[in-house]
Design an enzyme around this catalytic site. Sequence first.
Site, PDB file in Angstrom:
ATOM      1  N   TYR A 124       0.823  -1.211   0.000  1.00  0.00           N
ATOM      2  CA  TYR A 124       0.000   0.000   0.000  1.00  0.00           C
ATOM      3  C   TYR A 124       0.855   1.259   0.000  1.00  0.00           C
ATOM      4  O   TYR A 124       0.657   2.168  -0.825  1.00  0.00           O
ATOM      5  CB  TYR A 124      -0.918  -0.016   1.220  1.00  0.00           C
ATOM      6  CG  TYR A 124      -1.749   1.239   1.383  1.00  0.00           C
ATOM      7  CD1 TYR A 124      -2.813   1.503   0.532  1.00  0.00           C
ATOM      8  CD2 TYR A 124      -1.465   2.153   2.390  1.00  0.00           C
ATOM      9  CE1 TYR A 124      -3.583   2.650   0.671  1.00  0.00           C
ATOM     10  CE2 TYR A 124      -2.235   3.298   2.543  1.00  0.00           C
ATOM     11  CZ  TYR A 124      -3.287   3.549   1.687  1.00  0.00           C
ATOM     12  OH  TYR A 124      -4.033   4.684   1.839  1.00  0.00           O
ATOM     13  N   LYS A 128       1.445   4.239  -2.986  1.00  0.00           N
ATOM     14  CA  LYS A 128       1.293   5.667  -2.751  1.00  0.00           C
ATOM     15  C   LYS A 128       2.584   6.413  -3.080  1.00  0.00           C
ATOM     16  O   LYS A 128       2.556   7.504  -3.665  1.00  0.00           O
ATOM     17  CB  LYS A 128       0.879   5.925  -1.301  1.00  0.00           C
ATOM     18  CG  LYS A 128      -0.476   5.343  -0.927  1.00  0.00           C
ATOM     19  CD  LYS A 128      -1.593   5.975  -1.736  1.00  0.00           C
ATOM     20  CE  LYS A 128      -2.966   5.507  -1.286  1.00  0.00           C
ATOM     21  NZ  LYS A 128      -4.057   6.097  -2.080  1.00  0.00           N
ATOM     22  N   ARG A 159     -16.031  -0.706   7.081  1.00  0.00           N
ATOM     23  CA  ARG A 159     -14.701  -1.297   7.169  1.00  0.00           C
ATOM     24  C   ARG A 159     -14.426  -1.627   8.630  1.00  0.00           C
ATOM     25  O   ARG A 159     -14.005  -0.761   9.408  1.00  0.00           O
ATOM     26  CB  ARG A 159     -13.640  -0.327   6.645  1.00  0.00           C
ATOM     27  CG  ARG A 159     -13.873   0.106   5.201  1.00  0.00           C
ATOM     28  CD  ARG A 159     -12.794   1.052   4.719  1.00  0.00           C
ATOM     29  NE  ARG A 159     -13.052   1.543   3.390  1.00  0.00           N
ATOM     30  CZ  ARG A 159     -12.253   2.377   2.729  1.00  0.00           C
ATOM     31  NH1 ARG A 159     -11.139   2.822   3.300  1.00  0.00           N
ATOM     32  NH2 ARG A 159     -12.555   2.790   1.514  1.00  0.00           N
TER      33      ARG A 159
END
Length: 219
Positions: A124, A128, A159
């Site tokens: 992740y 980015k 979530r």
Amino acid sequence: MSQTAVVVGATGVVGRALVDRLSRHPNIDQIRTLTRRPAPHPSAKVDNRVIDFDHLSQYGELMRGDLLFSCLGTTKKQAGSIQAQRKVDVTYQWRIAELAAEQGVGHYLLVSASGADAHSRSPYLKMKGELEQRVQSLPFNRISLFQPSLLLGQRSDFRPGETLAALVMPLLCRLPGLRRYRPILGDQVAAKMVAVSQSPGHPIETFRLDALFDIEEHR
């Protein structure tokens, strides 16, 4: 000063707050939101356009404006795999940035993530970081990168992991050394983005967590 703002990712926790704030700002005359599904807004300033993100090149003219706010993003769970997440978080984002540059957008503002690093072991954070590096090669007059930590706010999807973290992290972040990881409201990030968009700045800027909490300098 009359400006047109383009917002991609207008249905997320930052994007929704951003559209609300832009709609109330006197310098913003038009807001074009680009979404996968209809996303109506009560303000007459907002022009929502539904687009196919797999065929972004067809929508180049919709990227035209003074400001482009890129708040697009997903999770591995939502996307189904790291590869599918990368398609949203890197491939779509990069193509949008390219098209915006081609359309002469002057100021590009990107919601990234705290710890973004193209060399990170975290898929992740690596995504980015890669996107941050790539967009800096584009001929925008100004690029503003925002690196929030855990985002708090009302989401359209549930979530459970983030919900639990939202309860626990504020307590943990009272401990020495952890304050820089404290959660932040999506509306606080949106407020900073709007403030930065309406203030002079450097050609390339990165706003990390403490700077996101402090918006006074840009009011």
